[in-house]
Design a protein around this motif. Structure first.
Motif, mmCIF file in Angstrom:
data_model
loop_
_atom_site.group_PDB
_atom_site.id
_atom_site.type_symbol
_atom_site.label_atom_id
_atom_site.label_comp_id
_atom_site.label_asym_id
_atom_site.label_seq_id
_atom_site.Cartn_x
_atom_site.Cartn_y
_atom_site.Cartn_z
ATOM 1 N N ARG A 191 0.839 -1.187 0.000
ATOM 2 C CA ARG A 191 0.000 0.000 0.000
ATOM 3 C C ARG A 191 0.881 1.247 0.000
ATOM 4 N NH1 ARG A 191 -4.832 0.831 4.061
ATOM 5 N NH2 ARG A 191 -5.533 -0.981 2.900
ATOM 6 N N LEU A 192 0.454 2.229 -0.738
ATOM 7 C CA LEU A 192 1.158 3.499 -0.753
ATOM 8 C C LEU A 192 1.126 4.112 0.647
ATOM 9 C CD1 LEU A 192 -0.316 4.975 -4.066
ATOM 10 C CD2 LEU A 192 1.902 3.860 -3.757
ATOM 11 N N GLN A 207 2.421 9.399 0.011
ATOM 12 C CA GLN A 207 2.234 9.094 -1.408
ATOM 13 C C GLN A 207 0.781 9.306 -1.818
ATOM 14 O OE1 GLN A 207 3.954 5.173 -1.038
ATOM 15 N NE2 GLN A 207 5.750 5.764 -2.237
ATOM 16 N N PHE A 208 -0.152 8.894 -0.961
ATOM 17 C CA PHE A 208 -1.571 9.146 -1.259
ATOM 18 C C PHE A 208 -1.846 10.646 -1.354
ATOM 19 C CE2 PHE A 208 -2.733 4.730 -0.047
ATOM 20 C CZ PHE A 208 -3.554 4.449 -1.123
ATOM 21 N N ASP A 240 -6.039 -0.395 -1.647
ATOM 22 C CA ASP A 240 -5.105 -1.429 -2.107
ATOM 23 C C ASP A 240 -5.098 -1.543 -3.630
ATOM 24 O OD1 ASP A 240 -4.496 -1.917 0.529
ATOM 25 O OD2 ASP A 240 -5.651 -3.782 0.667
ATOM 26 N N SER A 294 -3.294 1.415 -5.025
ATOM 27 C CA SER A 294 -1.854 1.269 -4.790
ATOM 28 C C SER A 294 -1.230 0.333 -5.822
ATOM 29 C CB SER A 294 -1.587 0.740 -3.375
ATOM 30 O OG SER A 294 -1.968 1.682 -2.402
ATOM 31 N N TRP A 312 1.683 1.235 -8.508
ATOM 32 C CA TRP A 312 2.927 0.462 -8.570
ATOM 33 C C TRP A 312 3.125 -0.159 -9.950
ATOM 34 C CZ3 TRP A 312 7.149 0.779 -6.073
ATOM 35 C CH2 TRP A 312 7.188 1.118 -4.733
#
Length: 155
Positions: free
Chosen positions: A5-6, A10-11, A48, A51, A55
């Motif tokens: 998860r970020l 990052q979020f 999730d 994320s 990625w």
């Protein structure tokens, strides 16, 4: 979840992208606020999925990875079918993670205490997961300047 998860930071950086992601799922801001309160497990799933999407995009674009420790420098070019590694090993007590140690390496590339190795490594069935595992172990995505420098030097 395939990757990780970020982080909260990052979020925050990807706030607008997350809003767009929710919009593609037809989730309004009001519905998102409601989900977080009344169905937190569903909200967690959305975080999730987002994320993993981020990625996947980052890993698809990554062309170079570096992992530098006190006595070793691992430089990877991430090709389509395999990765190529250049490894620089120091056989002395210099620490190339310090400015002094790195300067010593730069000035003494042909010293007997500096060893250059190269290898190709095939990806597993999941190329991006291979890259991600390397990042989890400390590698960072780069533009490849060090890789290019050393590749030109030894090839």
């Amino acid at each position: 979840m395939k990757y990780s998860r970020l982080t909260k930071e990052q979020f925050e950086e990807l706030h607008q992208e997350f809003i767009n992601f929710l919009a593609t799922q037809s989730v309004t801001a009001e519905e998102w606020a409601n989900l977080k309160v009344n169905k937190p497990e569903l909200a967690e799933t959305e975080l999730d999925v987002f994320s993993d999407l981020i990625w996947e995009g980052v890993l698809n674009k990554a062309e170079y990875l570096e992992h530098i420790s006190a006595q070793h420098m691992y430089l990877f070019q991430l090709g389509d079918d395999k990765m190529h590694a250049i490894v620089i090993n120091l056989k002395n007590d210099k620490d190339i993670t310090t400015p002094e140690g790195y300067a010593w390496l730069r000035d003494n590339l042909m010293d007997d205490n500096v060893e250059f190795l190269q290898a190709d490594k095939d990806y597993s069935d999941d190329k991006n997961l291979d890259k991600f595992k390397m990042i989890e172990q400390g590698a960072v995505i780069t533009k490849g300047d060090l890789y290019q420098y050393f590749n030109n030097l030894i090839n």
